[in-house]
Design an enzyme around this catalytic site. Structure first.
Site, short mmCIF file in Angstrom:
data_model
loop_
_atom_site.label_atom_id
_atom_site.label_comp_id
_atom_site.label_asym_id
_atom_site.label_seq_id
_atom_site.Cartn_x
_atom_site.Cartn_y
_atom_site.Cartn_z
N LYS A 1 -11.43 -1.90 -18.41
CA LYS A 1 -10.80 -2.64 -19.50
C LYS A 1 -11.73 -3.75 -19.94
O LYS A 1 -12.42 -4.37 -19.11
CB LYS A 1 -9.47 -3.26 -19.06
CG LYS A 1 -8.49 -3.46 -20.20
CD LYS A 1 -7.88 -2.13 -20.66
CE LYS A 1 -6.81 -2.35 -21.71
NZ LYS A 1 -6.15 -1.07 -22.06
N GLY B 1 11.06 -1.60 -30.27
CA GLY B 1 9.69 -1.70 -30.76
C GLY B 1 9.34 -0.57 -31.70
O GLY B 1 9.39 0.60 -31.32
N GLY C 1 6.28 -0.26 -33.57
CA GLY C 1 4.87 -0.29 -33.96
C GLY C 1 4.39 1.11 -34.28
O GLY C 1 5.18 2.02 -34.53
N ASN C 2 3.08 1.30 -34.26
CA ASN C 2 2.53 2.62 -34.59
C ASN C 2 3.08 3.72 -33.70
O ASN C 2 3.47 4.79 -34.17
CB ASN C 2 1.00 2.60 -34.50
CG ASN C 2 0.36 1.76 -35.59
OD1 ASN C 2 0.98 1.49 -36.62
ND2 ASN C 2 -0.87 1.32 -35.37
N VAL C 3 3.12 3.46 -32.39
CA VAL C 3 3.64 4.46 -31.46
C VAL C 3 5.16 4.55 -31.57
O VAL C 3 5.72 5.65 -31.63
CB VAL C 3 3.23 4.12 -30.02
CG1 VAL C 3 3.90 5.08 -29.03
CG2 VAL C 3 1.72 4.20 -29.86
N TYR D 1 7.25 3.90 -34.02
CA TYR D 1 7.78 4.56 -35.23
C TYR D 1 7.48 6.06 -35.21
O TYR D 1 8.34 6.87 -35.61
CB TYR D 1 7.23 3.93 -36.50
CG TYR D 1 8.13 4.20 -37.69
CD1 TYR D 1 9.18 3.34 -37.99
CD2 TYR D 1 7.98 5.34 -38.47
CE1 TYR D 1 10.05 3.60 -39.04
CE2 TYR D 1 8.83 5.62 -39.52
CZ TYR D 1 9.87 4.74 -39.80
OH TYR D 1 10.73 5.02 -40.83
#
Length: 340
Positions: free
Chosen positions: A78, A174, A176-178, A180
């Site tokens: 990371k 939530g 967000g991109n994932v 939705y």
């Protein structure tokens, strides 16, 4: 710092600084037994170097476990970049970071993460080939969502004894991109969808376009549902929130959902099935790793669908041993990484 590294069995910790761009970056490499370390690059205003290092090491360890159980020939790493108060040239900063990655000679491959974008990865790619999630590589969110969908189906099979999601009530926290993308998939599967997000616009879109039911953000835990699906920030499963849950299982895309390891036992004690986050949300890692290797999208999707099978195995072993799925997943990953 060395004591913290030993505690997490951290292999290496690299600190980089570039005065010209204001870059201050940390790359943590947890384990490379299976292959070169791969993990996202976060760009956040950390309060101190120690906090940034701790975050990088915690996330790198999770990436090792995720890669191991996803069956990838990758290690876990990371990167975190401490976002300065004022950035004169963001592109130059990320190009400088690309040179840092290149200096590790392939030991670490970076990808998009919180605070970074595919455009940032494009800048990094000007200085090194050890990067994915570029504009050309595509968005990993759909594959992450597909893996979570497979995991939810596994949890429904095990806990509710039902094949498919028709009529299953899912509280999705939530969008967000994932989140939705997952919402769209759940509705297509016939699930009854409840949604919450701090962004009222996203909630309104889900209500209008998907027929979802809006839930206040402070009521998500106490809302009755079959599946609670956290897809936002981490650390949401703490003693206070777990006590409020009115669901049969927790299965969502968020990283680091448990506030600590005791939270897994609290869920188990309440009879709530928990899908370990780094197993169910591994679709994104599969996307970035396999795309970097040149694997076709259709073949990646086949691998992502296998997340459901992996969770079937974890849930089965959990029931057999009388231990939480979190413990079983950790043990399986550690066996792969360290032997035994």
């Amino acid at each position: 710092m060395f004591a913290a590294m030993r505690s997490d069995k951290m292999q290496a910790l690299h600190l980089f600084s570039d005065e010209a761009t204001g870059l201050e970056a940390i790359i943590a490499i947890h384990n490379t037994r299976l292959g070169p370390a791969l993990g996202g690059c976060r760009y956040m205003p950390y309060t101190s170097t120690d906090v940034a290092c701790a975050d990088a090491m915690r996330l790198a360890r999770g990436m090792s476990y995720k890669a191991a159980l996803a069956g990838l020939d990758q290690g876990g790493g990371k990167a975190v970049i401490i976002r300065p108060p004022h950035v004169l040239d963001r592109s130059a900063l990320f190009e400088a970071f690309g040179r840092c990655i290149e200096s590790l000679r392939g030991g670490y491959i970076t990808a998009m993460d919180s605070g970074t974008s595919s455009e940032d990865m494009d800048c990094i790619a000007q200085q090194t080939g050890h990067v994915t999630s570029t504009s050309q590589a595509g968005d990993p969110s759909p594959h992450t969502a597909l893996g979570v969908l497979m995991g939810i189906k596994s949890a429904v099979r095990v806990k509710l004894g039902q094949e498919g999601l028709s009529g299953i009530r899912i509280m999705l926290q939530g969008l967000g991109n994932v989140g939705y993308a997952l919402a769209e998939m759940l509705v297509a599967e016939g699930a009854e969808l409840l949604v919450a997000d701090l962004d009222a616009g996203k909630v309104r879109l889900a209500v209008d376009d998907l027929g979802a039911q809006a839930v206040a953000t402070d009521a998500v835990f106490e809302t009755p549902c079959d599946i609670f699906s956290p897809c936002g920030l981490g650390g949401v499963l703490a003693p206070a929130s777990i006590a409020q849950l009115r669901c049969a299982a927790v299965a969502g895309a968020a990283n680091n959902q448990l506030s600590n390891q005791d939270a897994a036992d609290l869920l188990d004690a309440r009879g709530i099935l928990y899908a370990p986050d780094y197993v169910i949300n591994a679709g994104g890692l599969l996307h970035v790793s396999l795309t970097h290797q040149g694997v076709a999208s259709g073949d990646i999707a086949v691998r992502v669908r296998g997340i459901g099978t992996r969770l079937d195995e974890i849930f089965s072993q959990s029931l057999k041993e009388g231990r939480s799925p979190s413990y079983v997943a950790d043990h399986q990953a550690e066996t792969i990484l360290y032997g035994g």
